[in-house]
Design a protein around this motif. Sequence first.
Motif, PDB file in Angstrom:
ATOM      1  N   VAL A 105     -16.206  43.855  58.565  1.00 41.30           N
ATOM      2  CA  VAL A 105     -15.778  43.947  57.168  1.00 41.30           C
ATOM      3  C   VAL A 105     -14.355  44.475  57.031  1.00 41.30           C
ATOM      4  N   LEU A 106     -14.015  45.558  57.716  1.00 40.69           N
ATOM      5  CA  LEU A 106     -12.708  46.189  57.522  1.00 40.69           C
ATOM      6  C   LEU A 106     -11.532  45.244  57.764  1.00 40.69           C
ATOM      7  N   PRO A 107     -11.534  44.426  58.839  1.00 42.66           N
ATOM      8  CA  PRO A 107     -10.395  43.509  59.011  1.00 42.66           C
ATOM      9  C   PRO A 107     -10.209  42.554  57.828  1.00 42.66           C
ATOM     10  N   ALA A 108     -11.310  42.137  57.197  1.00 42.54           N
ATOM     11  CA  ALA A 108     -11.201  41.262  56.029  1.00 42.54           C
ATOM     12  C   ALA A 108     -10.563  41.985  54.848  1.00 42.54           C
ATOM     13  N   LEU A 109     -10.788  43.302  54.749  1.00 46.44           N
ATOM     14  CA  LEU A 109     -10.176  44.084  53.678  1.00 46.44           C
ATOM     15  C   LEU A 109      -8.699  44.354  53.955  1.00 46.44           C
ATOM     16  N   ILE A 110      -8.345  44.471  55.226  1.00 45.75           N
ATOM     17  CA  ILE A 110      -6.983  44.836  55.610  1.00 45.75           C
ATOM     18  C   ILE A 110      -6.051  43.624  55.620  1.00 45.75           C
ATOM     19  N   ASN A 111      -6.561  42.466  56.018  1.00 46.21           N
ATOM     20  CA  ASN A 111      -5.699  41.328  56.321  1.00 46.21           C
ATOM     21  C   ASN A 111      -4.757  40.958  55.182  1.00 46.21           C
ATOM     22  N   GLY A 112      -5.216  40.997  53.947  1.00 49.00           N
ATOM     23  CA  GLY A 112      -4.378  40.597  52.833  1.00 49.00           C
ATOM     24  C   GLY A 112      -3.301  41.600  52.469  1.00 49.00           C
ATOM     25  N   ARG A 113      -3.443  42.837  52.908  1.00 42.86           N
ATOM     26  CA  ARG A 113      -2.444  43.883  52.615  1.00 42.86           C
ATOM     27  C   ARG A 113      -2.236  44.740  53.866  1.00 42.86           C
ATOM     28  N   ARG A 114      -1.697  44.128  54.885  1.00 45.94           N
ATOM     29  CA  ARG A 114      -1.547  44.806  56.166  1.00 45.94           C
ATOM     30  C   ARG A 114      -0.612  46.006  56.058  1.00 45.94           C
ATOM     31  N   GLN A 115       0.535  45.808  55.437  1.00 44.36           N
ATOM     32  CA  GLN A 115       1.502  46.896  55.350  1.00 44.36           C
ATOM     33  C   GLN A 115       1.008  48.027  54.452  1.00 44.36           C
ATOM     34  N   LEU A 121      -2.090  54.680  56.564  1.00 52.80           N
ATOM     35  CA  LEU A 121      -2.388  55.327  57.839  1.00 52.80           C
ATOM     36  C   LEU A 121      -1.245  56.252  58.251  1.00 52.80           C
ATOM     37  N   THR A 122      -0.017  55.814  57.999  1.00 51.22           N
ATOM     38  CA  THR A 122       1.154  56.641  58.301  1.00 51.22           C
ATOM     39  C   THR A 122       1.164  57.917  57.467  1.00 51.22           C
ATOM     40  N   LEU A 123       0.862  57.800  56.191  1.00 51.07           N
ATOM     41  CA  LEU A 123       0.857  58.975  55.315  1.00 51.07           C
ATOM     42  C   LEU A 123      -0.225  59.972  55.717  1.00 51.07           C
ATOM     43  N   VAL A 124      -1.400  59.478  56.081  1.00 51.70           N
ATOM     44  CA  VAL A 124      -2.480  60.368  56.534  1.00 51.70           C
ATOM     45  C   VAL A 124      -2.038  61.127  57.782  1.00 51.70           C
ATOM     46  N   ALA A 125      -1.470  60.405  58.752  1.00 53.43           N
ATOM     47  CA  ALA A 125      -1.007  61.050  59.985  1.00 53.43           C
ATOM     48  C   ALA A 125       0.118  62.044  59.707  1.00 53.43           C
ATOM     49  N   ALA A 182       1.523  53.504  63.952  1.00 53.92           N
ATOM     50  CA  ALA A 182       1.504  52.950  62.597  1.00 53.92           C
ATOM     51  C   ALA A 182       2.825  53.224  61.883  1.00 53.92           C
ATOM     52  N   ALA A 183       3.364  54.426  62.079  1.00 54.15           N
ATOM     53  CA  ALA A 183       4.652  54.773  61.454  1.00 54.15           C
ATOM     54  C   ALA A 183       5.783  53.931  62.029  1.00 54.15           C
ATOM     55  N   LEU A 184       5.743  53.673  63.328  1.00 54.45           N
ATOM     56  CA  LEU A 184       6.760  52.835  63.957  1.00 54.45           C
ATOM     57  C   LEU A 184       6.714  51.427  63.391  1.00 54.45           C
ATOM     58  N   TYR A 185       5.519  50.861  63.297  1.00 57.36           N
ATOM     59  CA  TYR A 185       5.371  49.516  62.729  1.00 57.36           C
ATOM     60  C   TYR A 185       5.831  49.488  61.274  1.00 57.36           C
ATOM     61  N   THR A 186       5.423  50.486  60.499  1.00 57.48           N
ATOM     62  CA  THR A 186       5.778  50.524  59.081  1.00 57.48           C
ATOM     63  C   THR A 186       7.278  50.641  58.898  1.00 57.48           C
ATOM     64  N   PHE A 187       7.932  51.490  59.687  1.00 62.31           N
ATOM     65  CA  PHE A 187       9.382  51.635  59.574  1.00 62.31           C
ATOM     66  C   PHE A 187      10.096  50.332  59.936  1.00 62.31           C
ATOM     67  N   LEU A 188       9.671  49.680  61.004  1.00 61.07           N
ATOM     68  CA  LEU A 188      10.312  48.436  61.415  1.00 61.07           C
ATOM     69  C   LEU A 188      10.088  47.323  60.392  1.00 61.07           C
ATOM     70  N   ALA A 189       8.919  47.356  59.728  1.00 60.51           N
ATOM     71  CA  ALA A 189       8.606  46.305  58.756  1.00 60.51           C
ATOM     72  C   ALA A 189       9.269  46.538  57.406  1.00 60.51           C
ATOM     73  N   ARG A 190       9.411  47.811  56.990  1.00 65.17           N
ATOM     74  CA  ARG A 190       9.887  48.112  55.647  1.00 65.17           C
ATOM     75  C   ARG A 190      11.234  48.829  55.602  1.00 65.17           C
ATOM     76  N   GLY A 192      13.971  51.954  55.543  1.00 61.93           N
ATOM     77  CA  GLY A 192      14.033  53.019  54.541  1.00 61.93           C
ATOM     78  C   GLY A 192      13.943  54.400  55.147  1.00 61.93           C
ATOM     79  N   ALA A 193      14.619  55.364  54.482  1.00 65.80           N
ATOM     80  CA  ALA A 193      14.664  56.743  54.962  1.00 65.80           C
ATOM     81  C   ALA A 193      13.294  57.409  54.912  1.00 65.80           C
ATOM     82  N   VAL A 194      12.476  57.047  53.916  1.00 65.98           N
ATOM     83  CA  VAL A 194      11.153  57.670  53.788  1.00 65.98           C
ATOM     84  C   VAL A 194      10.303  57.394  55.015  1.00 65.98           C
ATOM     85  N   TRP A 195      10.293  56.136  55.454  1.00 63.47           N
ATOM     86  CA  TRP A 195       9.438  55.777  56.590  1.00 63.47           C
ATOM     87  C   TRP A 195      10.030  56.253  57.904  1.00 63.47           C
ATOM     88  N   LEU A 196      11.369  56.355  57.980  1.00 60.48           N
ATOM     89  CA  LEU A 196      11.979  56.966  59.160  1.00 60.48           C
ATOM     90  C   LEU A 196      11.603  58.437  59.240  1.00 60.48           C
TER      91      LEU A 196
END
Length: 396
Positions: A105-115, A121-125, A182-190, A192-196
């Motif tokens: 189930v979870l991959p089906a929920l994630i796939n449409g909004r991966r970022q 996940l980055t914010l939780v960590a 997750a933070a590395l992927y998010t920073f490379l994808a988006r 911005g200073a916040v994600w760095l």
Amino acid sequence: MSSEEPTVPVYDSILALLPIISSLAVTSWAVSQRVGYIMTGALLVSIAAYGVLMPDIRLQFDAAFLVLIGGYWLGLLVHYYYAPHTELLQYIAATPLVVLAIVVVLPALINGRRQTFTMGLTLVATLVALVGIGMVWHELQTSETLYESVGNSVFGIEGIRTASIFHNPNGFGFVMMVGSLAALYTFLARRGAVWLGALLVCLLGFVLSEGDAALVGFAAGSVLVLSGFDRRVGFLSIGVAALGVYVAIRLGHVGEVMETTLLTRVDRWVASLERLAEDPMLGIGFANTAEEIDSSRGPHNSYIYPLLNTGIIAGSLYLGALVYALGQGIRTRWTPWTGFVVGLTVAIFLYMGFESLFLGGLSPSSIMLGLCLGLLLYSPEDDGPVTDLRSKFVVR
């Protein structure tokens, strides 16, 4: 439509984060472990029901994976018939639920909004890391011992190792490994200073955990994540990782780990294999695992552990399911998302070589293992609108 464009409601990706967040309570000193198990179990039941009952969510089942993990589960039933045990019964009950809720189930929920998912996940960590950093800072302001989980040295610097909200720094290290990737992927994808900033906070928390197994996993996983965006950068990062190993060797950290942690674990692995040789068909069961190998904490290896506990046949089916899922993920077209999923999986697989965890458990490591297997097996090409019951469930 691009795979990065939103195709599902935002609350689906937030829902996918909830069992990961609740699983933190299972290994945290802040909440009773029983409460953590109840919360996580209840969330998994709710997610499984949500995935099955929501008419617009298509569920994908990989037949080969189900055969392998189903054979392992039948092995658990046989084992319980001959040697019933409470922990074994828990895995018998939890494994099908985890496979349905987390792997399917979870991959089906994630796939449409991966970022959206990786940002969450980055914010939780980041929050977990900030708690750990704050505890270290608070501890350094006084000569008194304020937190049992703060102390010991990190690369020769005394008194700064922390476990944050967890009982053990290794648990904190695992969460920081996942969060940093997750933070590395998010920073490379988006960008911005916040994600760095989030990436740097996660990396600082990671260093303060001094989780050696997690560090090995992160080194390999980060190479794959970077290669998903640019293979040249991925190759360059191999050199950076080698340089990091050289620095660790020069600081004496690698030698210290080999003389203490690694040799201790090797002794446990050898003792586990010797004990398995005495009962190869069914293994030793789930009762008194540590005592059976004359150890205080079990084999500390997630590949020997299922063989030792369930026997060679059931254990091999279980390990075969893990290898099959990784193979399916590697075969797909290499994209930034594929690099992240494969990189995270490889990191967890390396971590598993030094810690004991099972698919079917409710700890953060077990939940993330199940999620990675599901993401490896999920095929966006097989997704689509649900028009009838037949299109609701896809078996490949």
